[in-house]
Design a protein around this motif. Structure first.
Motif, PDB file in Angstrom:
ATOM      1  N   UNK A  71      -0.193   0.705   0.944  1.00 51.69           N
ATOM      2  CA  UNK A  71      -1.371   0.311   0.172  1.00 51.69           C
ATOM      3  C   UNK A  71      -2.610   0.552   1.030  1.00 51.69           C
ATOM      4  N   UNK A  72      -3.571   1.285   0.473  1.00 48.87           N
ATOM      5  CA  UNK A  72      -4.742   1.702   1.237  1.00 48.87           C
ATOM      6  C   UNK A  72      -5.998   1.066   0.645  1.00 48.87           C
ATOM      7  N   UNK A  73      -6.797   0.419   1.483  1.00 48.32           N
ATOM      8  CA  UNK A  73      -8.062  -0.167   1.019  1.00 48.32           C
ATOM      9  C   UNK A  73      -9.107   0.908   0.786  1.00 48.32           C
ATOM     10  N   UNK A  74      -9.276   1.796   1.764  1.00 46.76           N
ATOM     11  CA  UNK A  74     -10.204   2.911   1.629  1.00 46.76           C
ATOM     12  C   UNK A  74      -9.781   3.986   2.620  1.00 46.76           C
ATOM     13  N   UNK A  75     -10.553   5.056   2.730  1.00 42.96           N
ATOM     14  CA  UNK A  75     -10.079   6.287   3.358  1.00 42.96           C
ATOM     15  C   UNK A  75     -10.392   6.430   4.839  1.00 42.96           C
ATOM     16  N   UNK A  76     -10.991   5.480   5.490  1.00 40.91           N
ATOM     17  CA  UNK A  76     -11.500   5.670   6.846  1.00 40.91           C
ATOM     18  C   UNK A  76     -10.399   6.036   7.847  1.00 40.91           C
ATOM     19  N   UNK A  77     -10.780   6.708   8.940  1.00 39.75           N
ATOM     20  CA  UNK A  77      -9.779   7.163   9.916  1.00 39.75           C
ATOM     21  C   UNK A  77      -9.069   6.054  10.674  1.00 39.75           C
ATOM     22  N   UNK A  78      -9.617   4.842  10.643  1.00 35.90           N
ATOM     23  CA  UNK A  78      -8.929   3.716  11.272  1.00 35.90           C
ATOM     24  C   UNK A  78      -8.024   2.988  10.286  1.00 35.90           C
ATOM     25  N   UNK A  79      -7.985   3.459   9.029  1.00 33.56           N
ATOM     26  CA  UNK A  79      -7.260   2.765   7.968  1.00 33.56           C
ATOM     27  C   UNK A  79      -6.058   3.558   7.466  1.00 33.56           C
ATOM     28  N   UNK A  80      -6.283   4.824   7.104  1.00 38.30           N
ATOM     29  CA  UNK A  80      -5.325   5.542   6.262  1.00 38.30           C
ATOM     30  C   UNK A  80      -4.423   6.583   6.923  1.00 38.30           C
ATOM     31  N   UNK A  81      -4.779   7.224   8.043  1.00 37.53           N
ATOM     32  CA  UNK A  81      -4.033   8.410   8.483  1.00 37.53           C
ATOM     33  C   UNK A  81      -2.526   8.230   8.647  1.00 37.53           C
ATOM     34  N   UNK A  82      -2.064   7.068   9.114  1.00 37.25           N
ATOM     35  CA  UNK A  82      -0.625   6.904   9.339  1.00 37.25           C
ATOM     36  C   UNK A  82       0.188   6.940   8.047  1.00 37.25           C
ATOM     37  N   UNK A  83      -0.485   6.818   6.905  1.00 39.45           N
ATOM     38  CA  UNK A  83       0.252   6.929   5.641  1.00 39.45           C
ATOM     39  C   UNK A  83       0.892   8.302   5.503  1.00 39.45           C
ATOM     40  N   UNK A  84       0.232   9.332   6.018  1.00 34.79           N
ATOM     41  CA  UNK A  84       0.795  10.691   5.939  1.00 34.79           C
ATOM     42  C   UNK A  84       2.047  10.805   6.792  1.00 34.79           C
ATOM     43  N   UNK A 104     -10.111  11.347  -1.423  1.00 33.12           N
ATOM     44  CA  UNK A 104     -10.349  11.663  -0.016  1.00 33.12           C
ATOM     45  C   UNK A 104      -9.068  11.645   0.816  1.00 33.12           C
ATOM     46  N   UNK A 105      -8.189  10.658   0.601  1.00 31.51           N
ATOM     47  CA  UNK A 105      -6.991  10.580   1.445  1.00 31.51           C
ATOM     48  C   UNK A 105      -5.972  11.655   1.109  1.00 31.51           C
ATOM     49  N   UNK A 106      -6.102  12.308  -0.057  1.00 26.80           N
ATOM     50  CA  UNK A 106      -5.166  13.388  -0.369  1.00 26.80           C
ATOM     51  C   UNK A 106      -5.247  14.505   0.663  1.00 26.80           C
ATOM     52  N   UNK A 107      -6.408  14.631   1.334  1.00 25.94           N
ATOM     53  CA  UNK A 107      -6.571  15.679   2.329  1.00 25.94           C
ATOM     54  C   UNK A 107      -5.831  15.379   3.635  1.00 25.94           C
ATOM     55  N   UNK A 108      -5.213  14.198   3.708  1.00 29.71           N
ATOM     56  CA  UNK A 108      -4.342  13.911   4.848  1.00 29.71           C
ATOM     57  C   UNK A 108      -2.994  14.610   4.704  1.00 29.71           C
ATOM     58  N   UNK A 109      -2.760  15.236   3.552  1.00 28.40           N
ATOM     59  CA  UNK A 109      -1.490  15.899   3.298  1.00 28.40           C
ATOM     60  C   UNK A 109      -0.535  15.065   2.461  1.00 28.40           C
ATOM     61  N   UNK A 110      -1.033  14.033   1.825  1.00 29.15           N
ATOM     62  CA  UNK A 110      -0.203  13.172   0.993  1.00 29.15           C
ATOM     63  C   UNK A 110       0.170  13.877  -0.306  1.00 29.15           C
ATOM     64  N   UNK A 111       1.311  13.518  -0.859  1.00 29.98           N
ATOM     65  CA  UNK A 111       1.823  14.162  -2.065  1.00 29.98           C
ATOM     66  C   UNK A 111       1.259  13.480  -3.313  1.00 29.98           C
ATOM     67  N   UNK A 112       0.661  14.273  -4.183  1.00 28.53           N
ATOM     68  CA  UNK A 112       0.099  13.726  -5.418  1.00 28.53           C
ATOM     69  C   UNK A 112       1.188  13.113  -6.294  1.00 28.53           C
ATOM     70  N   UNK A 113       2.385  13.647  -6.212  1.00 29.95           N
ATOM     71  CA  UNK A 113       3.477  13.121  -7.041  1.00 29.95           C
ATOM     72  C   UNK A 113       3.917  11.728  -6.608  1.00 29.95           C
ATOM     73  N   UNK A 114       3.528  11.328  -5.397  1.00 28.63           N
ATOM     74  CA  UNK A 114       3.902   9.998  -4.890  1.00 28.63           C
ATOM     75  C   UNK A 114       2.673   9.104  -4.735  1.00 28.63           C
TER      76      UNK A 114
END
Length: 360
Positions: A71-84, A104-114
């Protein structure tokens, strides 16, 4: 370095404490059910924490590959990158966030299907394995448009993201009264406006049942009586644009009052001007409203419109007839030129006048 702490049954604080002013908090929620356990991570943090997180969750879940949702609050680099990275370890891992954050976080390489948008959940609520409810609480512009808080109803912990985050002048896990200074500073730096804070605080106040803990992404966890106290303070806190506009307003009034004084001096009223300012010194009111160097104002100690109004009143009253006739005219021209409202500063006419018949 601290070990994981179980805040409530099956709710864990992860990450660790360092010497940083900006500590990062990561949270793990475990939902046991008949067929096993669902594991959710909130705001998994930056890559620097990845190996630590693996060690931290190993005895709890068996590893990061056992995380079923992030679960991601927002896209900042201290918040989201480990999700990828977590999604690489477990390709079935679901990412839950607002649509604005996903862009924005889709550019971390996350899958749209998930990816699942919080907006797709009915009434912003999800029923978790075992029957517990997870409530999604939007906190727009705190500090991102798509910021999303997560409220675990069973534990009554609100995971608030950057809202109620704070600079860590001390590195305690749980907040104390002394924590407010770091929270205040953090919000004044990173939050855009008091209106955004008021909306978010109102939504927290409307939660039923009320949170027993507020767990932010930075700083210390708030609990007990501090929750109401800090909510009340946050509701009225000026931040971001409020402070910027207030600063610009002050500079505009400071420029205006000195422009007025300078023009009065040029008009040959230097002696009268000195008498008016001296009068402020004599009755001591000057020291409580503004600071002077010679005949120039260097700062205000009260709201600028009030200070300017008092100064002009003293100049009209104590500056003699020569100054009295000029003060309003010079002030009117200057204030209008700087787009400053004149109604609260200059005396207004006493109402409509009776006009001779030939004007009717």
């Amino acid at each position: 370095m601290m070990k994981p702490v179980e805040l409530r049954k099956n709710v864990w604080w992860l990450a660790h404490r360092s010497d940083s002013l900006l500590e990062v908090n990561v949270y793990l929620l475990c939902y046991p059910h008949e067929k096993g356990q669902a594991n959710l991570m909130i705001d998994p943090g930056p890559p620097e924490l990845l190996t630590y997180l693996q060690k931290a969750v190993l005895p709890i879940t068996g590893g990061l590959d056992k995380i079923q949702a992030v679960l991601i609050n927002h896209q900042d680099p201290d918040v989201a990158p480990n999700s990828a990275y977590i999604q690489k370890l477990n390709p079935q891992c679901m990412v839950v966030a607002s649509e604005d954050t996903w862009r924005l976080i889709q550019f971390l390489g996350l899958k749209a299907s998930r990816f699942k948008a919080v907006e797709s959940y009915r009434n912003h609520r999800a029923i978790m394995p075992g029957g517990n409810r997870l409530i999604f609480v939007p906190s727009p512009f705190c500090h991102f448009r798509g910021a999303m808080m997560y409220y675990d109803e069973r534990s009554r912990i609100l995971f608030s993201g950057d809202l109620f985050g704070g600079l860590s002048y001390s590195h305690d896990l749980y907040a104390t009264e002394a924590s407010w200074e770091g929270i205040k500073t953090f919000h004044q730096l990173y939050m855009p406006s008091r209106d955004a804070l008021k909306l978010a605080v109102s939504r927290i106040r409307n939660l039923d049942p009320q949170p027993e803990m507020i767990a932010p992404q930075h700083g210390s966890i708030i609990q007990g009586g501090l929750i109401k106290d800090f909510l009340d303070r946050m509701y009225n806190l000026e931040v971001g644009l409020d402070l910027l506009i207030a600063g610009e307003k002050k500079e505009n009034y400071l420029g205006a009052v000195n422009e007025i004084l300078n023009e009065l001096e040029k008009e040959g009223s230097a002696d009268a001007l000195a008498k008016g300012i001296a009068a402020l010194n004599r009755d001591r009111s000057f020291t409580s409203i503004m600071t002077f160097v010679g005949t120039r104002v260097t700062g205000f100690k009260v709201d600028p419109p009030i200070a300017v109004k008092i100064l002009l009143e003293h100049l009209r009253t104590y500056g003699g007839t020569g100054l009295e006739s000029l003060v309003n005219l010079v002030a009117l021209k200057t204030l209008i030129g700087r787009n400053i409202p004149i109604g609260d500063i200059l005396p207004q006419s006493g109402g409509e006048q009776d006009l001779p018949d030939y004007f009717e």
